[in-house]
Write an enzyme that holds these catalytic residues in place. Structure first.
Site, PDB file in Angstrom:
ATOM      1  N   HIS A 123       0.625   4.553   4.444  1.00 24.23           N
ATOM      2  CA  HIS A 123      -0.087   5.156   3.320  1.00 24.23           C
ATOM      3  C   HIS A 123       0.309   6.613   3.130  1.00 24.23           C
ATOM      4  O   HIS A 123       0.630   7.051   2.011  1.00 24.23           O
ATOM      5  CB  HIS A 123      -1.597   5.057   3.552  1.00 24.23           C
ATOM      6  CG  HIS A 123      -2.119   3.664   3.440  1.00 24.23           C
ATOM      7  ND1 HIS A 123      -3.461   3.353   3.449  1.00 24.23           N
ATOM      8  CD2 HIS A 123      -1.481   2.468   3.309  1.00 24.23           C
ATOM      9  CE1 HIS A 123      -3.632   2.048   3.323  1.00 24.23           C
ATOM     10  NE2 HIS A 123      -2.442   1.495   3.257  1.00 24.23           N
ATOM     11  N   SER A 166       0.809  -1.217   0.000  1.00 21.63           N
ATOM     12  CA  SER A 166       0.000   0.000   0.000  1.00 21.63           C
ATOM     13  C   SER A 166       0.839   1.263   0.000  1.00 21.63           C
ATOM     14  O   SER A 166       0.472   2.269  -0.620  1.00 21.63           O
ATOM     15  CB  SER A 166      -0.936   0.003   1.217  1.00 21.63           C
ATOM     16  OG  SER A 166      -1.755  -1.141   1.218  1.00 21.63           O
TER      17      SER A 166
END
Length: 307
Positions: free
Chosen positions: A239, A193
């Site tokens: 993230h 991610s």
């Protein structure tokens, strides 16, 4: 009968000539051009002197995706390896290879620095894998064509490192269920991610640079940030770290003038890696109670000194 012979094949008589250099040439040595026929020497010379059409990042146009499918295959293969080793597709993170590569900050501080990279190729369960690979496929196709294979690979890896560095620097202890009961400790992190959010950041910069509508890109990022902060067990630090890193690196790839573009791009990648590694060193030097891990397949054992 003509007394001319082909310049490349003196044993062949010919009545044909190259329209560019006007030398005699046999049919085998001629290639169809926009007007008439040119000899192979003139065709090759034209290719060498013709200016290549490139993207704003300096990549050749019509670059077919190669790195994106390789990354997807690599991630899927590693997931299959961990699932087979753990004998479970849902609890594959219990496998030896997952334990070896996941980002657990005390282990990184204890010397397992490879975890800053290897965690980005591990996934916990099939849903985690599918969501990330779909995102990589959607973003990777267009960005690889824009940046070119080498720049795209470097962008992906630096974004991955940026996400991992953010986790390592700002990670905090949470309640963790262990065999000894519920304790307050760091939680391991896995997944691509961080790198994929880096691609989102790069996409936003590319949209602005190319003067394309910004709303769709911001919508995608906004939706993913909402998911990041609302669903449990998602590494929002990874993230955000990847998003910021990818966006900043993309600025150095897309905005330099053509005459200094390559130099600035190399400096951007080198500077980003040096900065991130420096931040890791700073955090490592002040980390409280790092872990020492031993690896005796199929067992990974990590120990931490008591405070």
């Amino acid at each position: 009968m003509t007394d001319q012979v082909c310049v490349r094949h003196p044993d062949r008589a010919t009545g044909l000539r190259c329209v560019r250099c006007e030398r005699p040439a046999c049919p085998e040595c001629l290639r169809e051009a926009s007007v008439g026929y040119q000899c192979v020497d003139c065709v090759n010379e034209g290719r060498r002197t013709q200016r290549r059409a490139v993207t704003v990042a300096g990549a050749e146009l019509n670059t077919k995706p190669l790195i994106t499918p390789i990354l997807i295959v690599l991630n899927v293969a590693i997931f299959v390896l961990t699932a087979v080793e753990a004998q479970s597709i849902r609890d594959n993170d219990l496998s030896y290879w997952s334990q070896l590569g996941q980002l657990w900050t005390p282990a990184v501080a204890g010397g397992d620095w490879w975890r800053l990279i290897t965690n980005g190729f591990l996934h916990s369960g099939p849903i985690h894998l599918v969501v990330n690979m779909v995102g990589l496929y959607i973003l990777g196709r267009d960005l690889e064509a824009l940046f070119g294979r080498m720049r795209f690979t470097a962008l992906y890896m630096v974004s991955l490192l940026g996400g991992s560095t953010a986790v390592f620097i700002f990670d905090y202890k949470r309640l963790v269920q262990t065999s000894a009961g519920t304790v307050l400790d760091y939680v391991p992190t896995v997944g691509a991610s961080g790198a994929i959010f880096g691609l989102m950041g790069a996409l936003t910069v590319a949209v602005i640079r190319l003067k394309l509508p910004l709303t769709p890109a911001l919508g995608v990022i906004g939706l993913n940030l909402v998911i990041t902060f609302t669903l449990p067990n998602i590494s929002w630090l990874g993230h955000l770290g990847g998003l910021v890193t990818g966006g900043l690196v993309a600025l150095g790839l897309l905005y330099p003038p053509a005459r200094i573009r390559t130099k600035v791009q190399i400096a951007t990648f080198v500077g980003a890696v040096i900065l991130l590694v420096g931040l890791v060193f700073v955090r490592d030097s002040g980390f409280d109670r790092p872990a020492t891990c031993t690896y005796d397949y199929p067992q990974v054992s990590c120990y931490r000194l008591r405070a």
